[in-house]
Design an enzyme around this catalytic site. Structure first.
Site, PDB file in Angstrom:
ATOM      1  N   THR A 238       0.829  -1.209   0.000  1.00  0.00           N
ATOM      2  CA  THR A 238       0.000   0.000   0.000  1.00  0.00           C
ATOM      3  C   THR A 238       0.861   1.256   0.000  1.00  0.00           C
ATOM      4  OG1 THR A 238      -1.810  -1.100   1.115  1.00  0.00           O
ATOM      5  CG2 THR A 238      -1.719   1.268   1.393  1.00  0.00           C
TER       6      THR A 238
ATOM      7  N   SER B  70       1.302  -7.531  -0.999  1.00  0.00           N
ATOM      8  CA  SER B  70       1.952  -8.592  -0.217  1.00  0.00           C
ATOM      9  C   SER B  70       1.055  -9.784   0.081  1.00  0.00           C
ATOM     10  CB  SER B  70       2.573  -8.025   1.060  1.00  0.00           C
ATOM     11  OG  SER B  70       1.618  -7.892   2.080  1.00  0.00           O
TER      12      SER B  70
ATOM     13  N   THR C 235       1.559  -4.416   4.273  1.00  0.00           N
ATOM     14  CA  THR C 235       1.354  -4.763   5.681  1.00  0.00           C
ATOM     15  C   THR C 235       0.862  -6.209   5.872  1.00  0.00           C
ATOM     16  OG1 THR C 235      -0.916  -3.921   5.621  1.00  0.00           O
ATOM     17  CG2 THR C 235       0.793  -2.389   6.371  1.00  0.00           C
ATOM     18  N   ASP C 236       0.195  -6.757   4.830  1.00  0.00           N
ATOM     19  CA  ASP C 236      -0.551  -8.001   5.050  1.00  0.00           C
ATOM     20  C   ASP C 236       0.322  -9.205   5.406  1.00  0.00           C
ATOM     21  OD1 ASP C 236      -2.927  -6.710   4.779  1.00  0.00           O
ATOM     22  OD2 ASP C 236      -3.327  -7.363   2.727  1.00  0.00           O
TER      23      ASP C 236
HETATM   24  C1  SIN Z   1      -0.253  -5.282   0.939  1.00  0.00           C
HETATM   25  O1  SIN Z   1      -0.088  -5.958   1.950  1.00  0.00           O
HETATM   26  O2  SIN Z   1       0.556  -5.275  -0.014  1.00  0.00           O
HETATM   27  C2  SIN Z   1      -1.472  -4.437   0.799  1.00  0.00           C
HETATM   28  C3  SIN Z   1      -2.007  -3.958   2.091  1.00  0.00           C
HETATM   29  C4  SIN Z   1      -1.085  -3.013   2.799  1.00  0.00           C
HETATM   30  O3  SIN Z   1       0.085  -2.792   2.472  1.00  0.00           O
HETATM   31  O4  SIN Z   1      -1.578  -2.428   3.802  1.00  0.00           O
END
Ligand code: SIN
Length: 317
Positions: free
Chosen positions: A14, A62, A95-96
């Protein structure tokens, strides 16, 4: 004297996401903006006394993290860690699955320099994006003398790879270190540490590194799956996975490692048939406390997803 360097590796997420509207924090596309552009948008990072090296290692959401990206990332992190002039490394990441990549790198490489994963909960196009401040904070940690190990920085908090976990779907402060607590905080670019840097682990290198560096082997990493205990859990999923050739099973058990008797019997059969079985807990805090008569080994405090990574690395050996 050679100028010390901070290396910033981009992998997507993100933090590199874009949306059609600045007020859209959920309907965006992750992994669109290149790492150079992300760095260029942060003047105080460009003015850093360190030499900045940027490299786009991957550009993925991710949730789609793959063994191929992990292999490439591990290779690039090892490459830069070996350079005396590199002070530390920052990795931008979604984050995922950030906590899985963090544990993968920490268990594999056990770096004695800081390798700092950072992220964002809002896309780069948001009215008030959180990515730039997170990158700045992560760079302050990467530059900090004595920092070591794989770390995660989000919303001004420093977490260790072993304890960090995404705990919120939307809030900017989306990570927690559970009852271990964070390693510290970044305030106005300064670090306030509340505990020691992550302890050294026995690194899985060189066997796992050799395995991972082999691109053909990368297509066939050890197969480890996660099953869960819940009301009415039975043997069917475990039996199907064993029949399908799984090499390892992590069970996200209830409470202090408890299992429905049918699932427990299936896991014991799997273990007897040569499948490695590890018991973690699905509780957010605490760990499975081992007992004298345990037939299934516990995850030594690792969450189910990290216990899976750990077991894959062990099976590579
Ligand atoms: C991801 O994990 O690539 C998308 C969600 C995020 O980064 O919060």
């Amino acid at each position: 004297m050679t100028k010390k360097k901070i290396v910033i590796l981009g992998t997507g997420g993100t933090i590199a996401g874009t949306a059609d509207s600045a007020s859209d924090h959920t309907g965006y596309t992750a992994a669109q903006v290149g790492i150079e552009q992300l760095v260029a948008a942060i003047p105080s990072l460009r003015d850093s006394p360190f030499g900045l090296v940027t490299e786009q290692v991957a550009q993925v959401d991710s949730k789609d993290m793959s063994f191929a990206v992990w292999a490439k990332l591990a290779a690039r992190v090892s490459h830069f860690l070996a350079q005396a002039e590199v002070q530390g490394i920052v990795i931008t990441h979604g984050t995922d699955t950030l906590e899985e990549t963090a544990w993968f790198l920490h268990a594999l490489l056990n770096p004695d320099k800081p390798v700092v994963l950072t992220c964002a909960m809002r896309p780069a196009t948001a009215l008030v994006p959180d990515g730039p401040q997170n990158m700045l904070d992560a760079s302050a940690v990467a530059a900090f003398p004595g920092a070591r190990g794989v770390l995660a920085v989000c919303a001004g908090v420093i977490h260790g790879a072993r304890d960090v976990q995404k705990v919120h779907t939307y809030r900017l402060d989306a990570f927690s270190s559970g009852d271990a607590g964070p390693i510290g905080y970044i305030e106005e670019g300064r670090l306030r540490l509340t505990r020691n840097w992550p302890e050294a682990v026995i690194p899985r290198a060189p066997v796992a590194i050799k395995f991972i560096a082999n691109q053909e082997a990368a297509l066939a990493w050890p197969r480890v799956e996660i099953v869960m205990n819940y009301a009415g859990a039975g043997a069917a999923v475990t039996s199907a996975l064993v029949a399908d050739g799984v090499q390892g099973l992590v069970v996200a058990a209830t409470g202090n490692g408890t299992l429905h008797h049918e699932l427990e019997a299936a896991l014991q059969l799997a273990q007897a048939a040569g499948v490695r079985v590890v018991r973690a807990t699905r509780c957010f805090e605490g760990r499975v406390i081992p007992g004298a008569g345990d037939l299934l080994p516990d995850s030594q405090g690792l969450t189910p997803v990290k216990a899976r990574v750990d077991l894959m690395l062990q099976l590579m050996g």
